[in-house]
Design a protein around this motif. Structure first.
Motif, mmCIF file in Angstrom:
data_model
loop_
_atom_site.group_PDB
_atom_site.id
_atom_site.type_symbol
_atom_site.label_atom_id
_atom_site.label_comp_id
_atom_site.label_asym_id
_atom_site.label_seq_id
_atom_site.Cartn_x
_atom_site.Cartn_y
_atom_site.Cartn_z
ATOM 1 N N THR A 74 -3.775 12.071 7.122
ATOM 2 C CA THR A 74 -5.216 12.331 7.333
ATOM 3 C C THR A 74 -5.552 13.456 6.215
ATOM 4 O OG1 THR A 74 -4.600 11.996 9.663
ATOM 5 C CG2 THR A 74 -6.910 13.345 9.041
ATOM 6 N N THR A 75 -4.990 14.380 6.117
ATOM 7 C CA THR A 75 -5.294 15.512 5.069
ATOM 8 C C THR A 75 -5.412 15.039 3.770
ATOM 9 O OG1 THR A 75 -2.900 16.023 5.325
ATOM 10 C CG2 THR A 75 -4.524 17.619 6.380
ATOM 11 N N SER A 76 -4.342 14.223 3.532
ATOM 12 C CA SER A 76 -4.689 13.721 1.991
ATOM 13 C C SER A 76 -5.674 12.642 1.947
ATOM 14 C CB SER A 76 -3.359 12.930 1.637
ATOM 15 O OG SER A 76 -3.042 11.721 2.018
ATOM 16 N N ASN A 77 -5.774 12.123 3.005
ATOM 17 C CA ASN A 77 -7.161 11.157 2.701
ATOM 18 C C ASN A 77 -8.473 11.931 2.739
ATOM 19 O OD1 ASN A 77 -6.282 8.552 2.954
ATOM 20 N ND2 ASN A 77 -7.225 8.002 4.871
ATOM 21 N N ILE A 78 -8.316 13.035 3.335
ATOM 22 C CA ILE A 78 -9.647 13.695 3.282
ATOM 23 C C ILE A 78 -9.653 14.375 1.961
ATOM 24 C CG2 ILE A 78 -10.776 15.929 3.999
ATOM 25 C CD1 ILE A 78 -9.621 15.400 6.645
ATOM 26 N N ILE A 126 11.618 14.471 6.047
ATOM 27 C CA ILE A 126 10.163 15.024 5.897
ATOM 28 C C ILE A 126 9.710 15.006 4.590
ATOM 29 C CG2 ILE A 126 8.790 17.033 6.571
ATOM 30 C CD1 ILE A 126 11.188 17.903 8.529
ATOM 31 N N PRO A 127 10.432 15.488 3.322
ATOM 32 C CA PRO A 127 10.050 15.384 2.266
ATOM 33 C C PRO A 127 9.792 14.025 1.625
ATOM 34 C CG PRO A 127 12.288 16.384 2.175
ATOM 35 C CD PRO A 127 11.674 16.337 3.461
ATOM 36 N N LEU A 128 10.695 13.046 2.271
ATOM 37 C CA LEU A 128 10.549 11.691 1.908
ATOM 38 C C LEU A 128 9.076 10.989 2.491
ATOM 39 C CD1 LEU A 128 13.983 9.612 2.253
ATOM 40 C CD2 LEU A 128 12.565 10.321 0.438
ATOM 41 N N ILE A 129 8.217 11.760 3.346
ATOM 42 C CA ILE A 129 6.900 11.301 3.615
ATOM 43 C C ILE A 129 6.329 11.123 2.234
ATOM 44 C CG2 ILE A 129 4.790 11.802 4.795
ATOM 45 C CD1 ILE A 129 6.344 13.324 6.942
ATOM 46 N N VAL A 130 6.460 11.913 1.253
ATOM 47 C CA VAL A 130 5.623 11.542 -0.074
ATOM 48 C C VAL A 130 5.790 9.973 -0.450
ATOM 49 C CG1 VAL A 130 5.390 12.146 -2.396
ATOM 50 C CG2 VAL A 130 6.170 13.920 -0.550
ATOM 51 N N THR A 131 7.130 9.602 -0.164
ATOM 52 C CA THR A 131 7.342 8.162 -0.602
ATOM 53 C C THR A 131 6.842 6.995 0.260
ATOM 54 O OG1 THR A 131 9.454 8.234 0.160
ATOM 55 C CG2 THR A 131 9.321 8.978 -1.980
ATOM 56 N N ASN A 132 6.273 7.421 1.495
ATOM 57 C CA ASN A 132 5.735 6.571 2.488
ATOM 58 C C ASN A 132 4.704 5.765 1.868
ATOM 59 O OD1 ASN A 132 5.054 5.098 4.546
ATOM 60 N ND2 ASN A 132 5.540 6.474 6.025
ATOM 61 N N CYS A 133 4.911 4.579 1.407
ATOM 62 C CA CYS A 133 3.901 3.662 0.678
ATOM 63 C C CYS A 133 2.505 3.716 1.581
ATOM 64 C CB CYS A 133 4.318 2.303 0.270
ATOM 65 S SG CYS A 133 6.011 2.123 0.327
ATOM 66 N N ALA A 134 2.611 3.882 2.852
ATOM 67 C CA ALA A 134 1.519 3.830 3.801
ATOM 68 C C ALA A 134 0.531 4.998 3.252
ATOM 69 C CB ALA A 134 1.694 3.890 5.216
ATOM 70 N N VAL A 135 0.873 6.072 3.019
ATOM 71 C CA VAL A 135 0.192 7.166 2.689
ATOM 72 C C VAL A 135 -0.457 6.871 1.273
ATOM 73 C CG1 VAL A 135 0.223 9.870 2.464
ATOM 74 C CG2 VAL A 135 1.959 8.724 3.720
ATOM 75 N N LEU A 136 0.303 6.869 0.085
ATOM 76 C CA LEU A 136 -0.354 6.604 -0.867
ATOM 77 C C LEU A 136 -1.421 5.423 -0.924
ATOM 78 C CD1 LEU A 136 -0.887 7.462 -4.008
ATOM 79 C CD2 LEU A 136 1.099 5.863 -4.665
ATOM 80 N N GLY A 137 -0.855 4.254 -0.186
ATOM 81 C CA GLY A 137 -1.882 3.130 0.005
ATOM 82 C C GLY A 137 -3.085 3.305 0.674
ATOM 83 N N ARG A 138 -3.236 4.212 1.486
ATOM 84 C CA ARG A 138 -4.559 4.491 2.221
ATOM 85 C C ARG A 138 -5.205 5.304 1.165
ATOM 86 N NH1 ARG A 138 -5.455 0.552 4.383
ATOM 87 N NH2 ARG A 138 -7.496 1.253 5.285
ATOM 88 N N ALA A 139 -4.793 6.427 0.564
ATOM 89 C CA ALA A 139 -5.360 7.291 -0.359
ATOM 90 C C ALA A 139 -6.207 6.313 -1.490
ATOM 91 C CB ALA A 139 -4.404 8.229 -0.897
ATOM 92 N N ASP A 140 -5.290 5.440 -1.944
ATOM 93 C CA ASP A 140 -5.905 4.529 -3.087
ATOM 94 C C ASP A 140 -6.717 3.420 -2.423
ATOM 95 O OD1 ASP A 140 -5.869 3.999 -5.975
ATOM 96 O OD2 ASP A 140 -4.820 2.126 -5.534
ATOM 97 N N GLY A 155 -7.347 7.612 7.944
ATOM 98 C CA GLY A 155 -6.020 8.656 7.886
ATOM 99 C C GLY A 155 -5.421 8.570 9.294
ATOM 100 N N LEU A 156 -6.469 8.977 10.314
ATOM 101 C CA LEU A 156 -5.942 9.437 11.567
ATOM 102 C C LEU A 156 -5.419 8.193 12.343
ATOM 103 C CD1 LEU A 156 -6.173 12.292 13.015
ATOM 104 C CD2 LEU A 156 -8.280 11.255 14.147
ATOM 105 N N MET A 157 -6.219 7.086 12.280
ATOM 106 C CA MET A 157 -6.073 5.776 12.657
ATOM 107 C C MET A 157 -4.987 5.147 12.312
ATOM 108 S SD MET A 157 -7.665 5.444 15.370
ATOM 109 C CE MET A 157 -8.441 6.946 15.889
ATOM 110 N N THR A 158 -4.783 5.117 10.774
ATOM 111 C CA THR A 158 -3.413 4.605 10.288
ATOM 112 C C THR A 158 -2.309 5.230 10.552
ATOM 113 O OG1 THR A 158 -4.802 4.243 8.412
ATOM 114 C CG2 THR A 158 -2.529 4.226 8.027
ATOM 115 N N GLY A 159 -2.396 6.655 10.675
ATOM 116 C CA GLY A 159 -1.219 7.603 11.195
ATOM 117 C C GLY A 159 -0.939 7.374 12.605
#
Lengths: 259, 218
Positions: A74-78, A126-140, A155-159
């Motif tokens: 959510t925060t990175s999407n914003i 926890i640090p490995l959340i960075v490598t969760n492709c879902a996060v970068l995927g939604r951002a991009d 972001g909220l809904m994907t999360g």
């Protein structure tokens, strides 16, 4: 003719599988249904499996990682949505990764401070959340092309979709593995959760397969299958419902012709 | 032209690097105290687990002795041992021991030993990397096994007994996991040996004003 139209639009089931008629930039309903179900990060895109399989041994671990991931998405999407017009194509991805990494580091600090034991249990994931492709995927795929509100919601809904699946997995594994529910919830919610543990079977010997990662993988497979079955049923019902009004309308018209 | 786009991109990257680093620094500064408090709280709770409450009345966290690197404790660099005291007299020591030969790597232990040389308690310090469902029975949450060390000392069992049953000793191993208990039994035994050698140094230097009231025990 008018009766046909009203029956079609009144039926909410029809909206789900059909292609969206609205072409407005912010389709809230579609964002919600995509994030939670139709394009679920885990069940459809099958992203972020590494933390999913490793951490989902119990409900409390699943919930903690799910919430942390939801926070980061959510925060990175914003943030990505806010800066989307100030980057160039060349540096877009590195900048997104920097943003995601910094929010992940923040949640790591916060968990370290407020849920210390859980922080120790989740450890590297926890640090490995960075490598969760879902996060970068939604951002991009989404946040870099949409407004702040839509991106936040996405972001909220994907999360949330990720969290629901990982908690479902955690629940099944905890029940099968050690026959408890809500064990150790005080790690996340503090002392009020001290007595939340429900023992389903007394003197349970434990089912090792469910506790180990291979068990998570198999249960994950069952969840995927279940999702597909539900989708198929929904589709069948939708086509059945879509057929009915048409046949009904013909009958109406036939009687109309006779009289 | 190319230089222009390079410098533009560098500036953008630089600005975002500064901004994101700023965010991290802000969070770190604001959570530092809380993290420190959480660590102390967790450590204090862990220390109280391995030494019975009636043995001490001091603040364990502030009563430390530096322990140099030693093979017996498995530490490669200097660590602290915590000295429990009652009325100013040392009654027990708590070691942070590393058992290097666990199945999934080193296992960190807290071991409490009282002035008579008896084990008052052993706990595994998270995180450990033993197999879930097999080796993780070393956690108190999963099994009472770790309590089987309570009240043991160098005399009972004797040296031959400080092994798992499979190796002819007297400590249980778990079904499907022998390496993990073997490592811990070994770690506890070595800590006892260390304590036996170093007891005077540990208790003596701590309290210059008081004498060590305990006679040396085997």
């Amino acid at each position: 003719m008018s009766t046909v139209e009203s029956t079609a639009t009144d039926n909410p089931e029809l909206d789900l599988p059909s292609t969206p008629k609205k072409t407005s930039s912010v389709d809230t309903k579609k964002i919600v249904s995509d994030g939670l179900w139709n394009n679920n990060a885990v069940l459809v895109q099958v992203l972020g499996l590494c933390p999913l399989l490793a951490v989902s041994g119990s409900i409390v671990n699943s919930l903690a990682l799910g919430l942390a991931t939801m926070f980061v998405i959510t925060t990175s999407n914003i943030a990505v949505s806010m800066i989307r017009n100030y980057t160039t194509d060349t540096v877009r991805l590195p900048v997104f990764v920097m943003i995601i990494a910094s929010f992940t580091t923040c949640i790591e600090f916060l968990m370290n401070a407020f849920t210390y034991e859980l922080y120790l249990v989740l450890g590297i994931f926890i640090p490995l959340i960075v490598t969760n492709c879902a996060v970068l995927g939604r951002a991009d795929a989404f946040a870099s092309k949409n407004g702040v509100f839509a991106s936040a919601l996405d972001g909220l809904m994907t999360g949330l979709g990720f969290t629901l699946v990982i908690v479902a997995l955690g629940t099944i594994r905890e029940v099968l593995g050690q026959a408890t529910l809500f064990d150790n919830m005080h790690l996340l919610f503090g002392d009020i959760a001290q007595n939340w543990t429900i023992h389903i079977v007394d003197d349970y010997k434990g089912f090792l397969f469910a506790i180990l990662p291979p068990g998570a993988f198999v249960i994950m497979g069952f969840l995927l299958a279940l999702k597909n079955i539900v989708d198929k049923k929904l589709k069948e019902r939708a086509t059945a419902l879509a057929d009915k009004p048409v046949s009904g309308s013909r009958r109406v018209r036939t009687t109309g012709n006779i009289s | 032209m190319i230089l222009g786009s390079i410098s533009k991109n560098s500036v953008i990257m630089g600005l975002f690097a500064i901004a994101t680093t700023g965010l991290i620094v802000f969070t770190q500064i604001n959570t530092a105290d809380q993290i420190e408090a959480a660590k102390r709280k967790a450590l204090e709770a862990a220390l109280k687990e391995v030494v019975p409450a009636n043995l001490f009345d001091n603040n364990l966290l502030d009563s430390t002795v530096d322990v140099a690197a030693s093979k017996q404790l498995g530490n490669k660099d200097s660590r602290v041992a915590y000295i429990a005291k009652k009325d100013g007299i040392p009654t027990a020591a708590i070691f942070q021991t590393t058992a290097p030969e666990g199945y999934g790597g080193s296992i960190n232990l807290l071991i409490g030993i009282n002035a008579d040389g008896d084990v008052t308690g052993v706990r595994v310090v998270p995180p450990h990397f033993e197999t879930p469902g097999l080796g993780d029975k070393i956690e108190l949450a999963k099994s009472d096994w770790i309590k089987s060390f309570d009240n043991k000392n160098l005399a009972s069992p004797n040296t031959a007994g400080w092994k798992v049953k499979k190796d002819g000793g007297e400590f249980d191993a778990f079904t499907g996991a022998t390496i993990t208990p073997r490592a811990i039994v070994d770690g506890v035994h070595k800590s006892l040996l260390y304590f036996n050698e170093q007891q005077l140094a540990l208790f003596g230097t701590q309290t210059s004003s008081t004498f060590s009231s305990q006679g040396s025990q085997p």
